[in-house]
Motif scaffolding. Sequence first.
Motif, short mmCIF file in Angstrom:
data_model
loop_
_atom_site.label_atom_id
_atom_site.label_comp_id
_atom_site.label_asym_id
_atom_site.label_seq_id
_atom_site.Cartn_x
_atom_site.Cartn_y
_atom_site.Cartn_z
N MET A 1 -34.07 -9.83 -46.59
CA MET A 1 -34.97 -8.68 -47.21
C MET A 1 -36.32 -9.19 -46.50
SD MET A 1 -36.67 -8.21 -50.49
CE MET A 1 -37.45 -9.77 -50.69
N GLN A 2 -36.94 -8.17 -46.02
CA GLN A 2 -38.36 -8.23 -45.47
C GLN A 2 -39.27 -8.03 -46.37
OE1 GLN A 2 -39.78 -5.40 -42.07
NE2 GLN A 2 -39.78 -7.40 -40.88
N ILE A 3 -40.36 -9.06 -46.65
CA ILE A 3 -41.72 -8.78 -47.44
C ILE A 3 -42.86 -8.56 -46.60
CG2 ILE A 3 -40.53 -9.87 -49.48
CD1 ILE A 3 -41.90 -12.43 -48.61
N TYR A 4 -43.86 -7.91 -47.01
CA TYR A 4 -45.04 -7.54 -46.54
C TYR A 4 -46.31 -8.16 -47.14
CZ TYR A 4 -48.95 -4.55 -45.34
OH TYR A 4 -49.86 -3.80 -44.85
N ARG A 5 -47.30 -8.55 -46.51
CA ARG A 5 -48.71 -9.19 -47.01
C ARG A 5 -49.77 -8.39 -46.29
NH1 ARG A 5 -49.28 -15.17 -47.00
NH2 ARG A 5 -51.03 -14.68 -48.20
N LEU A 6 -50.94 -7.98 -46.57
CA LEU A 6 -52.16 -7.75 -46.01
C LEU A 6 -52.94 -8.88 -46.22
CD1 LEU A 6 -53.43 -5.81 -44.06
CD2 LEU A 6 -54.21 -4.81 -46.11
N GLU A 55 -34.49 -14.57 -48.15
CA GLU A 55 -33.20 -14.28 -48.83
C GLU A 55 -33.47 -14.00 -50.11
OE1 GLU A 55 -30.13 -15.08 -47.61
OE2 GLU A 55 -30.97 -15.60 -45.77
N GLY A 56 -32.64 -13.07 -50.97
CA GLY A 56 -32.71 -12.76 -52.09
C GLY A 56 -33.12 -11.26 -52.40
N GLU A 57 -33.59 -10.84 -53.55
CA GLU A 57 -34.04 -9.64 -53.92
C GLU A 57 -35.49 -9.68 -54.14
OE1 GLU A 57 -32.18 -6.86 -54.41
OE2 GLU A 57 -30.48 -7.99 -53.66
N GLY A 65 -47.43 -15.07 -51.26
CA GLY A 65 -47.95 -16.02 -50.48
C GLY A 65 -47.27 -17.27 -50.47
N GLU A 66 -46.52 -17.38 -51.62
CA GLU A 66 -45.55 -18.74 -51.88
C GLU A 66 -44.21 -18.60 -51.12
OE1 GLU A 66 -45.50 -19.92 -56.06
OE2 GLU A 66 -47.87 -19.90 -55.95
N GLN A 67 -43.82 -17.50 -50.30
CA GLN A 67 -42.75 -17.31 -49.78
C GLN A 67 -42.70 -17.88 -48.50
OE1 GLN A 67 -40.30 -16.04 -51.91
NE2 GLN A 67 -42.07 -15.96 -53.31
#
Length: 67
Positions: A1-6, A55-57, A65-67
């Motif tokens: 899964m892809q996550i996003y931060r600004l 990984e994961g949902e 920020g902790e990923q």
Amino acid sequence: MQIYRLLTEEDTSAFCHKVSRALSKGWVLYGDPQYAYDQANGVMRCAQAVTKEIEGEYHPDMKLGEQ
């Protein structure tokens, strides 16, 4: 899964360090950095989007920020 931060910060070396730290943790730049004048505080602000494959949902309570 892809996550996003600004990532955002005043236009100082602190912004570069924030982005460099994210890159060192596996985040990848997404798009170009953006700059805008913060009239209320009289400073330039920077923003840079970053993404990361994990990984994961996704959960709304996860601390990105902790990923």
